[in-house]
Design an enzyme around this catalytic site. Structure first.
Site, short mmCIF file in Angstrom:
data_model
loop_
_atom_site.label_atom_id
_atom_site.label_comp_id
_atom_site.label_asym_id
_atom_site.label_seq_id
_atom_site.Cartn_x
_atom_site.Cartn_y
_atom_site.Cartn_z
N ASP A 288 0.85 -1.18 0.00
CA ASP A 288 0.00 0.00 0.00
C ASP A 288 0.89 1.24 0.00
OD1 ASP A 288 -3.08 0.79 0.71
OD2 ASP A 288 -1.67 2.21 1.63
N ASN B 31 -2.16 13.05 -2.93
CA ASN B 31 -3.32 13.59 -3.62
C ASN B 31 -3.55 15.05 -3.28
OD1 ASN B 31 -4.53 11.88 -5.48
ND2 ASN B 31 -5.62 10.71 -3.94
N GLU C 263 -5.04 2.64 -3.52
CA GLU C 263 -3.58 2.60 -3.59
C GLU C 263 -3.01 1.28 -3.11
OE1 GLU C 263 -4.68 4.77 0.29
OE2 GLU C 263 -5.47 4.53 -1.73
#
Length: 387
Positions: free
Chosen positions: A257, A265, A300
């Site tokens: 991950d 972001n 993700e």
């Protein structure tokens, strides 16, 4: 009971022209509307269109040397070029162009001969050679099983054989009466050409449909953003690996991950976040084996399935991937943005339902790695006793 009269050559020629007209429209629609192999589709559409003109019974006999025979040669070249485009072979078409040009020049050189036999023979030789070239391209590029490939290749061989046979008769290389007459005066030959046209068109459209179905299947198993396997495909591969695990094979699962993805972001925007995921997929995908299965589970989070790999080997692979990702930051704008990930590793065990147990254990280990500071690799709890 009244018997139906046998089909004459003129009727069969009309049928060939109609079929070629329909095929011309179909290929044009496939290429221009559906955007399926547009360049090859245009060539095949032009092939059928020229055939429809060349074989239309209303074409005056006086136009055969000037129109029909050159159109035959050009049409054969378009067929060969279109087939080559559909087969996706790597070489271009200079040989096809050369044969077409030689055929046209040789036909033009017979202009002073009132007998059309030489011109017809040249046209048939060129058509036969081009049909053989198309047959070769189909044989090496169709991608079907051997039996089905042989069926698809057969009409091209029949077409080539018919052309070369007639050319030999026209040149006096064989006794008269062996099918030397043209399609306009030879109903069996016209029927053979009709069957060949139908089988060629059917085979090529079947090939296009098979590749279209394969493309759809590919898209349904791939993640649209990264191009990796999607969750459904990963679970299918996981079930297959579980079956091998039940037979005693050593297989491992890795879940990773991206660390601090929300921050990425927020700072780079969603486009930057997407670029980070694509960057991870590209960097890690290059170092994995062809037998490994690399996919995106969602968001993700990613998974790697490692066949024929024990726990120690899987830990080494995970550590190599972690270090590789750390060494290759994301280039975004005018800056380099560091990317890291947390990894969880688990081995597959007999008795797991479709391998979901191993995926869950690797996922839990990944979250434990995040809790311990991120950018690290952890094995699943209890793995030591099963290693």
């Amino acid at each position: 009971m009244t018997r139906m009269p046998p089909l004459d050559a003129a009727t069969l020629l009309m049928a060939i022209a109609v079929i070629d007209t329909v095929a011309c429209i179909v290929w044009l629609a496939l290429g221009e509307v559906l955007r399926i192999a547009p360049r090859a589709a245009r060539r095949l559409s032009a092939y059928h269109g020229l055939c429809a003109l060349a074989w239309w019974p209303a074409l005056p006999a006086s136009m055969e040397r000037l129109v029909a025979l050159p159109l035959d040669v050009i049409a054969a070249g378009l067929l060969a070029a279109g087939v080559r485009g559909l087969m996706r072979v790597r070489y271009g078409a200079p040989d096809i162009i050369a044969v077409v040009m030689l055929g046209l020049v040789a036909t033009a050189l017979t202009a002073g001969d009132p007998d059309l036999s030489s011109a017809r023979a040249v046209s048939n030789i060129a058509g036969g050679v081009l049909a053989l070239m198309a047959a070769w391209d189909v044989a090496i590029g169709a991608g079907f099983r051997a039996g089905l490939t042989a069926v698809v290749v057969t009409p091209y061989l029949v077409l080539a054989g018919g052309c070369l046979w007639r050319a030999g008769g026209l040149l006096g290389w064989m006794p008269s009466g062996l099918g030397v007459a043209g399609l306009g005066a030879n109903a069996p030959l016209a029927m053979l050409r009709l069957v060949v046209d139908l089988t060629i068109a059917t085979g090529l459209i079947a090939l296009v449909m098979q590749r279209l179905i394969a493309r759809v299947r590919h898209l349904t198993r791939r993640d649209a953003l990264t191009g990796l396997l999607n969750r459904r495909a990963i679970e299918d591969h996981l079930a297959r690996l579980q079956a091998l695990t039940e037979r005693g094979c050593a297989n491992a699962v890795m879940v990773l991950d991206v660390d601090h993805f929300k921050r990425i972001n927020d700072e780079l925007g969603h486009a930057g976040g997407d670029a980070a995921l694509q960057h991870l997929a590209a960097v890690l995908g290059e170092t994995l084996r062809d037998t490994d299965c690399f996919g995106r589970l969602g968001g993700e989070e990613f998974a790697v399935l490692l066949p024929d790999t024990d726990l120690d080997g899987a830990m080494l692979v995970a550590e190599r991937l972690r270090g590789l990702l750390q060494k290759h930051p994301l280039a975004w704008g005018d800056k380099l943005w560091p990317i890291s990930a947390s990894f969880g590793v688990a081995t597959m065990r007999a008795g797991d339902a479709h391998g979901h147990g191993a995926l869950s254990r690797a996922d839990a280990a990944m979250y434990a790695a995040k809790a311990r500071g991120r950018n690290r690799v952890l094995r699943a709890a209890g793995e030591a006793e099963f290693a």
